[in-house]
Design a protein around this motif. Sequence first.
Motif, mmCIF file in Angstrom:
data_model
loop_
_atom_site.group_PDB
_atom_site.id
_atom_site.type_symbol
_atom_site.label_atom_id
_atom_site.label_comp_id
_atom_site.label_asym_id
_atom_site.label_seq_id
_atom_site.Cartn_x
_atom_site.Cartn_y
_atom_site.Cartn_z
ATOM 1 N N LEU A 7 0.826 -1.209 0.000
ATOM 2 C CA LEU A 7 0.000 0.000 0.000
ATOM 3 C C LEU A 7 0.863 1.264 0.000
ATOM 4 C CD1 LEU A 7 -2.857 -0.984 2.447
ATOM 5 C CD2 LEU A 7 -3.003 -0.679 -0.014
ATOM 6 N N LEU A 8 1.962 1.246 0.749
ATOM 7 C CA LEU A 8 2.859 2.395 0.748
ATOM 8 C C LEU A 8 3.494 2.612 -0.622
ATOM 9 C CD1 LEU A 8 4.695 2.198 4.180
ATOM 10 C CD2 LEU A 8 3.183 4.011 3.365
ATOM 11 N N ILE A 9 3.814 1.529 -1.331
ATOM 12 C CA ILE A 9 4.380 1.651 -2.674
ATOM 13 C C ILE A 9 3.359 2.261 -3.628
ATOM 14 C CG2 ILE A 9 5.185 0.323 -4.664
ATOM 15 C CD1 ILE A 9 6.588 -1.538 -2.653
ATOM 16 N N ILE A 10 2.119 1.822 -3.541
ATOM 17 C CA ILE A 10 1.060 2.379 -4.396
ATOM 18 C C ILE A 10 0.853 3.861 -4.096
ATOM 19 C CG2 ILE A 10 -1.411 2.295 -4.911
ATOM 20 C CD1 ILE A 10 -1.196 -0.776 -4.484
ATOM 21 N N ILE A 11 0.823 4.220 -2.816
ATOM 22 C CA ILE A 11 0.668 5.629 -2.434
ATOM 23 C C ILE A 11 1.866 6.442 -2.896
ATOM 24 C CG2 ILE A 11 0.558 7.203 -0.456
ATOM 25 C CD1 ILE A 11 -1.140 5.066 0.956
ATOM 26 N N ALA A 12 3.077 5.857 -2.802
ATOM 27 C CA ALA A 12 4.286 6.571 -3.225
ATOM 28 C C ALA A 12 4.274 6.851 -4.722
ATOM 29 C CB ALA A 12 5.524 5.771 -2.850
ATOM 30 N N ILE A 13 3.653 5.982 -5.497
ATOM 31 C CA ILE A 13 3.570 6.213 -6.944
ATOM 32 C C ILE A 13 2.522 7.282 -7.258
ATOM 33 C CG2 ILE A 13 2.907 5.151 -9.143
ATOM 34 C CD1 ILE A 13 4.173 2.540 -8.044
ATOM 35 N N LEU A 14 1.384 7.226 -6.589
ATOM 36 C CA LEU A 14 0.302 8.161 -6.881
ATOM 37 C C LEU A 14 0.501 9.526 -6.222
ATOM 38 C CD1 LEU A 14 -2.730 5.727 -6.545
ATOM 39 C CD2 LEU A 14 -1.594 6.506 -8.634
ATOM 40 N N LEU A 15 0.894 9.540 -4.953
ATOM 41 C CA LEU A 15 1.090 10.776 -4.192
ATOM 42 C C LEU A 15 2.402 10.682 -3.413
ATOM 43 C CD1 LEU A 15 -2.518 11.036 -2.752
ATOM 44 C CD2 LEU A 15 -1.554 12.471 -4.534
ATOM 45 N N PRO A 16 3.522 10.973 -4.060
ATOM 46 C CA PRO A 16 4.825 10.743 -3.436
ATOM 47 C C PRO A 16 5.028 11.395 -2.063
ATOM 48 C CG PRO A 16 5.095 11.245 -5.752
ATOM 49 C CD PRO A 16 3.654 11.451 -5.435
ATOM 50 N N PRO A 17 4.668 12.670 -1.848
ATOM 51 C CA PRO A 17 4.896 13.241 -0.515
ATOM 52 C C PRO A 17 4.088 12.549 0.591
ATOM 53 C CG PRO A 17 4.639 15.002 -2.098
ATOM 54 C CD PRO A 17 4.267 13.723 -2.795
ATOM 55 N N VAL A 18 2.910 12.083 0.262
ATOM 56 C CA VAL A 18 2.092 11.393 1.265
ATOM 57 C C VAL A 18 2.745 10.073 1.653
ATOM 58 C CG1 VAL A 18 -0.156 10.344 1.724
ATOM 59 C CG2 VAL A 18 -0.021 12.500 0.472
ATOM 60 N N GLY A 19 3.266 9.349 0.676
ATOM 61 C CA GLY A 19 3.952 8.097 0.964
ATOM 62 C C GLY A 19 5.174 8.295 1.835
ATOM 63 N N VAL A 20 5.940 9.342 1.546
ATOM 64 C CA VAL A 20 7.131 9.642 2.349
ATOM 65 C C VAL A 20 6.722 10.050 3.757
ATOM 66 C CG1 VAL A 20 9.094 11.208 2.589
ATOM 67 C CG2 VAL A 20 8.544 10.235 0.368
ATOM 68 N N PHE A 21 5.662 10.839 3.879
ATOM 69 C CA PHE A 21 5.203 11.261 5.195
ATOM 70 C C PHE A 21 4.740 10.072 6.028
ATOM 71 C CE2 PHE A 21 1.733 12.590 8.034
ATOM 72 C CZ PHE A 21 2.438 13.450 8.858
ATOM 73 N N LEU A 22 4.019 9.153 5.411
ATOM 74 C CA LEU A 22 3.540 7.985 6.148
ATOM 75 C C LEU A 22 4.678 7.077 6.598
ATOM 76 C CD1 LEU A 22 0.371 7.042 4.072
ATOM 77 C CD2 LEU A 22 0.456 8.101 6.334
ATOM 78 N N LYS A 23 5.742 7.008 5.817
ATOM 79 C CA LYS A 23 6.867 6.136 6.159
ATOM 80 C C LYS A 23 7.868 6.825 7.085
ATOM 81 C CE LYS A 23 9.669 2.636 5.792
ATOM 82 N NZ LYS A 23 9.396 1.313 6.216
ATOM 83 N N ALA A 24 8.269 8.059 6.755
ATOM 84 C CA ALA A 24 9.371 8.706 7.473
ATOM 85 C C ALA A 24 8.922 9.836 8.391
ATOM 86 C CB ALA A 24 10.393 9.236 6.466
ATOM 87 N N GLY A 25 7.684 10.262 8.286
ATOM 88 C CA GLY A 25 7.228 11.379 9.101
ATOM 89 C C GLY A 25 7.648 12.717 8.513
ATOM 90 N N ALA A 26 7.414 13.769 9.287
ATOM 91 C CA ALA A 26 7.753 15.121 8.827
ATOM 92 C C ALA A 26 9.209 15.391 9.171
ATOM 93 C CB ALA A 26 6.838 16.140 9.486
ATOM 94 N N GLY A 27 10.040 15.346 8.152
ATOM 95 C CA GLY A 27 11.467 15.560 8.366
ATOM 96 C C GLY A 27 12.140 15.948 7.067
ATOM 97 N N LYS A 28 13.439 15.694 7.022
ATOM 98 C CA LYS A 28 14.204 16.104 5.848
ATOM 99 C C LYS A 28 13.795 15.334 4.594
ATOM 100 C CE LYS A 28 17.996 13.015 6.708
ATOM 101 N NZ LYS A 28 19.392 12.774 6.717
#
Length: 55
Positions: A7-28
Amino acid sequence: MDTNKLLLIIIAILLPPVGVFLKAGAGKDLVINIILCLLFVIPGVLHALWVVTRD
């Protein structure tokens, strides 16, 4: 492959910043991804996939 990672891979393809936020949080990683998505879409997607799939 685990369902959450898929699911994270699918989100990362469709909405990249959302996927990064869900995995790594708000950071660099999120700031880098937003900048890449604003400049070019493909590098933003690649960066998001890299962040989501790394352990």
